[in-house]
Design an enzyme around this catalytic site. Structure first.
Site, PDB file in Angstrom:
ATOM      1  N   CYS A   1      35.208 -25.575 101.229  1.00  0.00           N
ATOM      2  CA  CYS A   1      36.166 -26.564 100.731  1.00  0.00           C
ATOM      3  C   CYS A   1      36.320 -26.408  99.230  1.00  0.00           C
ATOM      4  CB  CYS A   1      35.698 -27.981 101.055  1.00  0.00           C
ATOM      5  SG  CYS A   1      34.226 -28.468 100.141  1.00  0.00           S
ATOM      6  N   THR A   2      37.147 -27.260  98.656  1.00  0.00           N
ATOM      7  CA  THR A   2      37.505 -27.080  97.248  1.00  0.00           C
ATOM      8  C   THR A   2      36.328 -27.260  96.304  1.00  0.00           C
ATOM      9  OG1 THR A   2      39.624 -27.995  97.829  1.00  0.00           O
ATOM     10  CG2 THR A   2      39.170 -27.714  95.500  1.00  0.00           C
TER      11      THR A   2
END
Lengths: 104, 364
Positions: free
Chosen positions: A9-10
């Site tokens: 994820c980011t």
């Protein structure tokens, strides 16, 4: 089914690992085997082995960002889903993949 | 079209994921340096330990445009994209339009590099030169000319306009924008949606506008503080709203929240998504509104409560954080259903799923 998956994820500190947990729990509940690699901010953990990838029926990419090592999955059936969806509905995703695989 | 947008988003998110550790480290260095009385210095003879921290932090922030451009470019074109992307970021800094320039520069160099890799065919003996020399040099040359002579003007114009717009807001507009930035910035607790307003705040900080960054830092702490307040209030008025397992999760979420990591709230929110999101969004909005309206700003993009002393109006910041969290806490206590003792003990995090639309998922 034999599944391998990559989660990323980011920010690479939370969603990545939640997605991993969700995938593992859902896959096991549905009677599949699964290996999940995480590419978080800390780097790659639980890296998939060559054998695991070779044996897998499908590769689930639970990723919001570009990941490293995509070349490992060349020629494999892959499916890409955002981590948010994996967190929300891991079982449905796996069931959907299973039915798609049987169709083809 | 939708696919293109998704791709663009992925490139942006990739850049953010590489950028975050830089922002956090540089931001904290500036905060620590400033708190000890440090300043930015340019000569060795002026160096003190606090000034070393501050100066290093500012240097780090200066790398931001390059990180953005470099990793957007990497996400598009893989490794050969990194070097020309970093160069585009340097142009963005030169233009004085670091942030927007960095984003645009990253896409420019990424797509140029990708096109070169795809369409430029070289004889076999020159293949090894492709990633090492031809792609980076050619991309940097074409992208550089584009950035300097074609895109540079519009980019600086837009950045200037945004700057004037934000600094020209009146009190009531500030309240509105403060609320919106605060609310959206925490809507998915550090997930993909919240990164968008947060990115804009970081961008404005690069242009020297600290107000929105203040909102971002404070509002990110409201969800974890809010659920903690909700737990405390519910204990006082004896309305049980959290299960034992959720209480344990809150005990983890709070210290994470102190460090400005909202993600700890996710497992708690997941069990009761709509009520929790409503409560935290309103609380974050109120927090942002107070902070922005009363002129608080943060020169530091990250670090949680530890950077509050470095903010322009620390007292406003504390008030905004506490009031926002209190609003969240009260809303949660009011909105959430009372649990019986049995429910509170037995409930495990459920494996139940809502129906979701999976039509976009495709095997390839």
């Amino acid at each position: 089914m034999k599944i391998v998956a990559v989660a990323a994820c980011t920010s690479g500190i939370a969603h990545t690992y939640i997605a991993k947990e969700k995938l593992i729990r859902a896959a096991e509940a549905l009677g599949h085997t699964i290996h999940v690699e995480t590419q978080g901010t800390i780097g790659t953990e639980d890296a998939l082995t060559e054998q695991e990838i070779k044996d897998a029926d499908v590769v689930i990419l639970a990723v919001d960002i570009a990941i490293t090592g995509m070349e490992r999955f060349e020629g494999k059936r892959t499916v890409k889903v955002p981590t948010s969806l994996v967190v929300k509905a891991p079982k449905q995703i796996i069931q959907k993949i299973e039915s798609e695989l049987q169709k083809s | 079209m939708k696919k293109v947008l998704l791709e663009v988003k992925q490139h942006l998110l990739t850049a953010i994921s590489y950028m975050l550790p830089l922002v956090v480290a540089s931001g904290l260095l500036i905060a620590i340096g400033n708190l000890m009385g440090g300043q930015v210095v340019t000569k060795m003879s002026q160096l003190t330990i606090p000034s070393a921290f501050t100066s290093l932090g500012v240097l780090g922030m200066g790398l931001l445009p390059s990180f953005i451009a470099g990793y957007i470019s990497y996400s598009i074109a893989d490794r050969p994209g990194i070097a020309p992307g970093f160069l585009m970021g340097q142009i963005a800094s030169f233009l004085g339009a670091g942030f927007l320039g960095g984003i645009i520069g990253g896409f420019v160099s990424g797509y140029i590099a990708k096109a070169i890799i795809k369409y430029v065919k070289v004889p076999k003996w020159a293949e090894a030169l492709m990633p090492m020399m031809i792609v980076p040099t050619l991309t940097a040359a074409i992208g550089g000319l584009l950035m300097y002579f074609v895109l540079g003007g519009p980019i600086t114009y837009i950045t200037g306009g945004l700057h004037d717009f934000i600094t020209g807001l009146d009190q009531s507009q500030k309240a509105l924008y403060g609320f919106v930035i605060g609310a959206i910035g925490c809507i998915d607790y550090g997930g993909a949606i919240s990164k968008v307003p947060n990115l804009i705040c970081d961008g404005l900080l690069l242009e020297g506008i600290t107000g929105p960054e203040g909102i971002k830092v404070l509002a990110a702490m409201v969800p974890p503080f809010g659920v903690t307040f909700a737990l405390l209030i519910s204990k006082v008025i004896k309305k049980r709203i959290y299960t034992d397992q959720e209480v344990d999760a809150i005990k983890v979420a709070f210290p994470m929240g102190v460090c400005m990591i909202s993600e700890g709230v996710i497992p708690i929110a997941m069990n009761d998504l709509i009520r929790t999101v409503i409560s935290t969004s309103i609380g974050c909005g109120v927090c942002g509104m107070i902070s922005f309206m009363f002129g608080n700003g943060s020169p530091v993009p990250s670090g949680g409560v530890f950077v509050i002393p470095a903010m322009s109006k620390p007292l406003v910041a504390v008030a905004a954080l506490l009031i926002g969290s209190l609003v969240t806490g009260v809303l949660l206590v009011v909105l959430k259903k009372r649990l019986t003792e049995e429910e509170a003990r037995n409930n495990v995090f459920t494996d139940e799923e809502e129906e979701v639309d999976l039509s976009s998922i495709q095997l390839s």
